[in-house]
Design a protein around this motif. Sequence first.
Motif, mmCIF file in Angstrom:
data_model
loop_
_atom_site.group_PDB
_atom_site.id
_atom_site.type_symbol
_atom_site.label_atom_id
_atom_site.label_comp_id
_atom_site.label_asym_id
_atom_site.label_seq_id
_atom_site.Cartn_x
_atom_site.Cartn_y
_atom_site.Cartn_z
ATOM 1 N N ARG A 252 0.809 -1.222 0.000
ATOM 2 C CA ARG A 252 0.000 0.000 0.000
ATOM 3 C C ARG A 252 0.842 1.272 0.000
ATOM 4 N NH1 ARG A 252 -3.704 -0.754 5.031
ATOM 5 N NH2 ARG A 252 -1.871 -1.883 5.776
ATOM 6 N N ALA A 253 2.136 1.120 -0.147
ATOM 7 C CA ALA A 253 3.024 2.289 -0.109
ATOM 8 C C ALA A 253 2.851 3.148 -1.346
ATOM 9 C CB ALA A 253 4.473 1.838 0.012
ATOM 10 N N ARG A 254 3.117 4.440 -1.162
ATOM 11 C CA ARG A 254 3.159 5.390 -2.273
ATOM 12 C C ARG A 254 4.589 5.899 -2.411
ATOM 13 N NH1 ARG A 254 -1.213 9.766 -0.720
ATOM 14 N NH2 ARG A 254 -0.401 10.712 -2.636
ATOM 15 N N VAL A 255 5.039 6.038 -3.656
ATOM 16 C CA VAL A 255 6.390 6.529 -3.931
ATOM 17 C C VAL A 255 6.255 7.806 -4.741
ATOM 18 C CG1 VAL A 255 8.617 6.028 -4.995
ATOM 19 C CG2 VAL A 255 7.305 4.179 -3.909
ATOM 20 N N GLU A 256 6.752 8.903 -4.197
ATOM 21 C CA GLU A 256 6.579 10.197 -4.852
ATOM 22 C C GLU A 256 7.928 10.892 -5.032
ATOM 23 O OE1 GLU A 256 3.546 12.694 -3.271
ATOM 24 O OE2 GLU A 256 2.274 11.015 -2.664
ATOM 25 N N PRO A 257 8.118 11.559 -6.166
ATOM 26 C CA PRO A 257 9.358 12.307 -6.387
ATOM 27 C C PRO A 257 9.321 13.666 -5.702
ATOM 28 C CG PRO A 257 7.949 12.522 -8.298
ATOM 29 C CD PRO A 257 7.223 11.614 -7.332
ATOM 30 N N TYR A 258 10.481 14.176 -5.376
ATOM 31 C CA TYR A 258 10.601 15.536 -4.855
ATOM 32 C C TYR A 258 11.983 16.052 -5.219
ATOM 33 C CZ TYR A 258 13.516 13.761 -1.020
ATOM 34 O OH TYR A 258 14.531 13.194 -0.287
ATOM 35 N N GLY A 259 12.256 17.276 -4.867
ATOM 36 C CA GLY A 259 13.577 17.836 -5.132
ATOM 37 C C GLY A 259 13.710 18.406 -6.529
ATOM 38 N N SER A 260 14.947 18.488 -7.005
ATOM 39 C CA SER A 260 15.238 19.215 -8.237
ATOM 40 C C SER A 260 14.619 18.570 -9.473
ATOM 41 C CB SER A 260 16.752 19.347 -8.424
ATOM 42 O OG SER A 260 17.367 18.073 -8.472
ATOM 43 N N ARG B 174 5.902 6.852 1.120
ATOM 44 C CA ARG B 174 4.855 7.222 2.077
ATOM 45 C C ARG B 174 4.076 5.954 2.427
ATOM 46 N NH1 ARG B 174 1.827 12.523 0.024
ATOM 47 N NH2 ARG B 174 1.528 12.736 2.283
ATOM 48 N N LEU B 175 4.255 5.501 3.661
ATOM 49 C CA LEU B 175 3.576 4.301 4.131
ATOM 50 C C LEU B 175 2.268 4.674 4.816
ATOM 51 C CD1 LEU B 175 6.614 2.361 5.606
ATOM 52 C CD2 LEU B 175 5.553 2.073 3.375
ATOM 53 N N PRO B 176 1.219 3.855 4.683
ATOM 54 C CA PRO B 176 -0.063 4.193 5.309
ATOM 55 C C PRO B 176 -0.002 4.070 6.814
ATOM 56 C CG PRO B 176 -0.149 2.011 4.357
ATOM 57 C CD PRO B 176 1.159 2.607 3.925
ATOM 58 N N ARG B 177 -0.849 4.833 7.462
ATOM 59 C CA ARG B 177 -0.941 4.762 8.918
ATOM 60 C C ARG B 177 -1.624 3.461 9.311
ATOM 61 N NH1 ARG B 177 -0.222 9.836 11.267
ATOM 62 N NH2 ARG B 177 -0.163 11.546 9.767
ATOM 63 N N VAL B 178 -1.136 2.836 10.375
ATOM 64 C CA VAL B 178 -1.776 1.633 10.908
ATOM 65 C C VAL B 178 -1.907 1.768 12.412
ATOM 66 C CG1 VAL B 178 -0.907 0.151 9.080
ATOM 67 C CG2 VAL B 178 0.438 0.441 11.152
ATOM 68 N N ARG C 5 3.729 4.071 10.152
ATOM 69 C CA ARG C 5 4.629 4.708 11.113
ATOM 70 C C ARG C 5 4.782 3.917 12.402
ATOM 71 N NH1 ARG C 5 1.946 8.347 8.239
ATOM 72 N NH2 ARG C 5 3.075 10.096 7.309
ATOM 73 N N ASN C 6 3.947 2.931 12.628
ATOM 74 C CA ASN C 6 4.051 2.161 13.862
ATOM 75 C C ASN C 6 4.867 0.887 13.667
ATOM 76 O OD1 ASN C 6 2.418 3.922 15.419
ATOM 77 N ND2 ASN C 6 0.659 3.168 14.285
ATOM 78 N N ALA C 7 5.355 0.648 12.458
ATOM 79 C CA ALA C 7 6.254 -0.475 12.255
ATOM 80 C C ALA C 7 7.625 -0.112 12.823
ATOM 81 C CB ALA C 7 6.360 -0.796 10.769
ATOM 82 N N ILE C 8 8.580 -1.022 12.693
ATOM 83 C CA ILE C 8 9.906 -0.769 13.261
ATOM 84 C C ILE C 8 10.693 0.070 12.261
ATOM 85 C CG2 ILE C 8 11.989 -1.846 14.175
ATOM 86 C CD1 ILE C 8 10.318 -4.332 14.728
ATOM 87 N N LYS C 9 10.789 1.356 12.502
ATOM 88 C CA LYS C 9 11.359 2.284 11.538
ATOM 89 C C LYS C 9 12.804 1.941 11.190
ATOM 90 C CE LYS C 9 8.487 6.313 12.652
ATOM 91 N NZ LYS C 9 7.584 5.662 13.604
ATOM 92 N N GLU C 10 13.557 1.465 12.185
ATOM 93 C CA GLU C 10 14.975 1.230 11.955
ATOM 94 C C GLU C 10 15.216 0.205 10.851
ATOM 95 O OE1 GLU C 10 13.469 1.280 14.823
ATOM 96 O OE2 GLU C 10 14.359 2.986 15.877
ATOM 97 N N ASP D 106 18.220 8.822 -4.535
ATOM 98 C CA ASP D 106 18.184 8.894 -3.073
ATOM 99 C C ASP D 106 16.748 8.583 -2.661
ATOM 100 O OD1 ASP D 106 20.812 9.622 -3.032
ATOM 101 O OD2 ASP D 106 20.460 11.721 -2.507
ATOM 102 N N VAL D 107 16.563 7.493 -1.915
ATOM 103 C CA VAL D 107 15.226 7.068 -1.515
ATOM 104 C C VAL D 107 15.118 7.179 -0.004
ATOM 105 C CG1 VAL D 107 13.493 5.239 -1.640
ATOM 106 C CG2 VAL D 107 15.211 5.461 -3.455
ATOM 107 N N SER D 108 14.099 7.880 0.463
ATOM 108 C CA SER D 108 13.898 8.079 1.903
ATOM 109 C C SER D 108 12.455 7.774 2.259
ATOM 110 C CB SER D 108 14.266 9.523 2.294
ATOM 111 O OG SER D 108 13.597 10.446 1.449
ATOM 112 N N PHE D 109 12.174 7.769 3.563
ATOM 113 C CA PHE D 109 10.844 7.478 4.061
ATOM 114 C C PHE D 109 10.233 8.725 4.682
ATOM 115 C CE2 PHE D 109 12.791 3.380 3.707
ATOM 116 C CZ PHE D 109 11.763 2.498 3.430
ATOM 117 N N GLU D 110 8.962 8.904 4.448
ATOM 118 C CA GLU D 110 8.259 10.035 5.039
ATOM 119 C C GLU D 110 8.302 9.927 6.560
ATOM 120 O OE1 GLU D 110 4.014 12.271 4.288
ATOM 121 O OE2 GLU D 110 3.989 10.108 4.608
ATOM 122 N N GLY D 111 8.455 11.064 7.214
ATOM 123 C CA GLY D 111 8.492 11.105 8.670
ATOM 124 C C GLY D 111 8.430 12.534 9.151
ATOM 125 N N PRO D 112 8.488 12.732 10.469
ATOM 126 C CA PRO D 112 8.348 14.093 11.025
ATOM 127 C C PRO D 112 9.377 15.080 10.499
ATOM 128 C CG PRO D 112 8.212 12.431 12.764
ATOM 129 C CD PRO D 112 8.631 11.711 11.526
#
Length: 336
Positions: free
Chosen positions: A41-49, A67-71, A86-91, A140-146
Amino acid sequence: RLADDVRAFAERVSREQRARDFAWRCAREKVRGAVRSLWPRARVEPYGSCVTRLSLAGVSDLDLVIRLPRVRVATPAMTPGDLEGRNAIKETWPQELARRLRSEPWVAAMSVRVVASARVPVVKLATVPLGDVREAVRLDVSFEGPWHRGLDANRLVGRVLGQHPHARQILLVLKQHAADRGLCASYTGGLSSYALTLLVARFLSEQPRRGVDAGALLLGFFDFYAHKFDAATTSVGRHSYFARAELGAFNGTVVATQGGPRGGGRAVRFDPLYVEDPLSPGNNVGRNCFRIAQIQRAWHDAYVALSDRLAGDPARPPPAPGRDDNVLRAIISLPS
């Protein structure tokens, strides 16, 4: 004349971007497939330049955010993909993704690495050559977060480019100038693309709205930030330049806690450059720019070189036969 060369450079970059578009879209779709094999259910979105059209060939990476869905915390992981959000093990997310990517045939396996020490952990990789132009794409691939502001930064940069018609042309020249000198990476003490955009936005906001072309504005940027801007005493704020003394306790970054109950306290490093983040007031996006003095010297050299070319410096030799006399050659690399 300088304005014509700046405009021509921006047009050439636009053509290069269009030539890369297919390879970048292909890479984005392949990453999306790998991500959804782990988190359906993840979404992958581009950003940056790549989104703001400020990317440069051989310099800019393709930035993607997952962007992972809230659970709910209590949601059991009954089947693969259930434990998402966001409640999975982020590490484990970056490491898990890196393992998956290394097994993909379109990935250069040795290029995959996880930068876990960054404020926003990143999975860095490169593809094998893709698309009609057979171009390898760096990602460069990252995960959505605060702390992830990439999508918000897209909107902010879009507003800057919309408010200042010459901003894109100037930024492209400045980014190429920094890249040629190895001064565009914040983790090596250079100036990040985001920080550079904020410097340009603040400078352009102080200039007349009409009657000034991109060449004059580029020259004015070099003159102001090389000769009139003192990074030790002046901050680049959201609404104006202001004295760093006004920041008080927020004028540096806490790096350690010293001493015990008797004489302890916070050890504060004086940030070499203060550029206020409009998306997060109090966040200094210039805090790692410890090479600001070198950057300002490079801007001084660029100002002198351009001024000499425009003034017809008698000491300057004539251009070689068959070679165009583009003024920007004095400060950035251009193809023959």
